[in-house]
Enzyme design. Structure first.
Site, PDB file in Angstrom:
ATOM      1  NE  ARG A  88      -5.489 -66.971  68.648  1.00  0.00           N
ATOM      2  CZ  ARG A  88      -4.941 -68.116  68.223  1.00  0.00           C
ATOM      3  NH1 ARG A  88      -3.663 -68.330  68.376  1.00  0.00           N
ATOM      4  NH2 ARG A  88      -5.681 -69.017  67.626  1.00  0.00           N
ATOM      5  CE  LYS A 128       1.636 -73.315  67.471  1.00  0.00           C
ATOM      6  NZ  LYS A 128       0.935 -72.032  67.394  1.00  0.00           N
ATOM      7  NE  ARG A 146      -9.255 -69.365  56.730  1.00  0.00           N
ATOM      8  CZ  ARG A 146      -9.523 -68.883  57.929  1.00  0.00           C
ATOM      9  NH1 ARG A 146     -10.018 -69.655  58.847  1.00  0.00           N
ATOM     10  NH2 ARG A 146      -9.278 -67.623  58.211  1.00  0.00           N
ATOM     11  N   PRO A 200      -3.163 -76.240  63.029  1.00  0.00           N
ATOM     12  CG  PRO A 200      -2.403 -77.273  61.096  1.00  0.00           C
ATOM     13  CD  PRO A 200      -3.076 -76.028  61.595  1.00  0.00           C
ATOM     14  CD  GLU A 201      -3.009 -75.646  69.328  1.00  0.00           C
ATOM     15  OE1 GLU A 201      -2.479 -75.976  70.396  1.00  0.00           O
ATOM     16  OE2 GLU A 201      -4.136 -75.119  69.268  1.00  0.00           O
TER      17      GLU A 201
END
Ligand SMILES: [Zn+2]
Length: 263
Positions: free
Chosen positions: A250, A59, A112, A2-3
């Site tokens: 990334r 976030k 997770r 989630p951003e």
């Protein structure tokens, strides 16, 4: 993960489902998610109170539950919120459940287990301690130019650095750079003034559009990189194969033809 657009969507969801109802119980099914507060303490502090309003920064989602009492939610890799009416079944990965008078529930779901829940007193103090930068949707063009122009490194790494600009993660950073036709590894200092403006406009457009579509990937425009990103993906603009590289720690996807590095 989630951003900003996902967290903003969770905020809007929480606002329409979960405000102004008395909290009658808090059930913690998995304690990993609690930061600096025990399950008992969380329940004791929230029981009898109501979620009054919410605020998002980057976030992080903050939910006001009384004077100097904020619930902070961070969604980690897979966190989400689900509001359930009376006998609706809880999602499998519900870790914390807020029960309201009338038996509706708000579940913090997190498969997770990278999510975080914390109680804090002072929102500004939290932002300062974490040294979080301004929210990506709250900065002006001149602020954006100052932030990017002042820092060294790949422009993508700057977009991802939460202490400079809060809210952008790996996927939306790639989308913003694609829209602005900027190669993710471009040295920030080499981005021209004109391209900084283009990058800023792309940032606003991508984040706002994703929020407007409630971050439903099936509804994202086909002209976006996000719907093509990955192995065997092709550039929606020129049709060439997309490339990937590790930038800012990334995996980045981009079109080497459409996204030029500044000379
Ligand atoms: Zn292309």
């Amino acid at each position: 993960m989630p951003e900003l657009p996902e967290v903003e969507t969770f905020k809007q969801y929480l606002d329409i489902t979960s405000l102004h109802q008395q909290i009658t119980a808090v059930e913690v099914r998995d304690g990993y998610v609690l930061k600096g507060v025990s399950a008992r303490e969380l329940t004791r502090r929230l029981k009898g109170r109501r979620f009054e309003s919410s605020h998002r920064h980057g976030k992080h989602l903050f939910v006001l539950a009384g004077d100097k009492l904020w619930l902070r939610l961070h969604f980690g890799m897979t966190g989400s919120l689900e509001y359930l009416k009376r006998d609706e079944v809880l999602p499998k990965a519900a870790r914390v459940i807020f029960r309201f008078a009338g038996n509706c529930r708000l579940a913090f779901d997190d498969q997770r287990k990278f999510g975080e829940i914390e109680l804090i007193q002072d929102l500004d103090e939290f932002l300062q301690i974490r040294r979080l930068g301004p929210d990506a949707l709250a900065i002006s063009l001149s602020q954006f130019k100052a932030i990017v122009g002042k820092h060294r490194g790949a422009v993508k790494a700057i977009l991802l650095n939460q202490q400079l600009i809060a809210g952008i993660g790996n996927l939306y950073a790639d989308e913003i750079l694609f829209r602005a036709r900027t190669h993710p590894a471009t040295e920030a200092a080499r981005v021209s003034d004109k391209n900084l403006t283009r990058l800023f406009r792309a940032l606003r457009h991508v984040l706002e559009k994703a929020i407007a579509l409630k971050t439903d990937f099936n509804r994202l425009p086909k002209s976006w990189l996000l719907t093509h990103r990955g192995k065997r993906g092709r550039c929606p603009r020129c049709g060439r194969a997309l490339k990937s590289a590790t930038i800012g720690g990334r995996t980045s996807w981009f079109c080497a033809h459409c996204q030029k590095r500044a000379a």
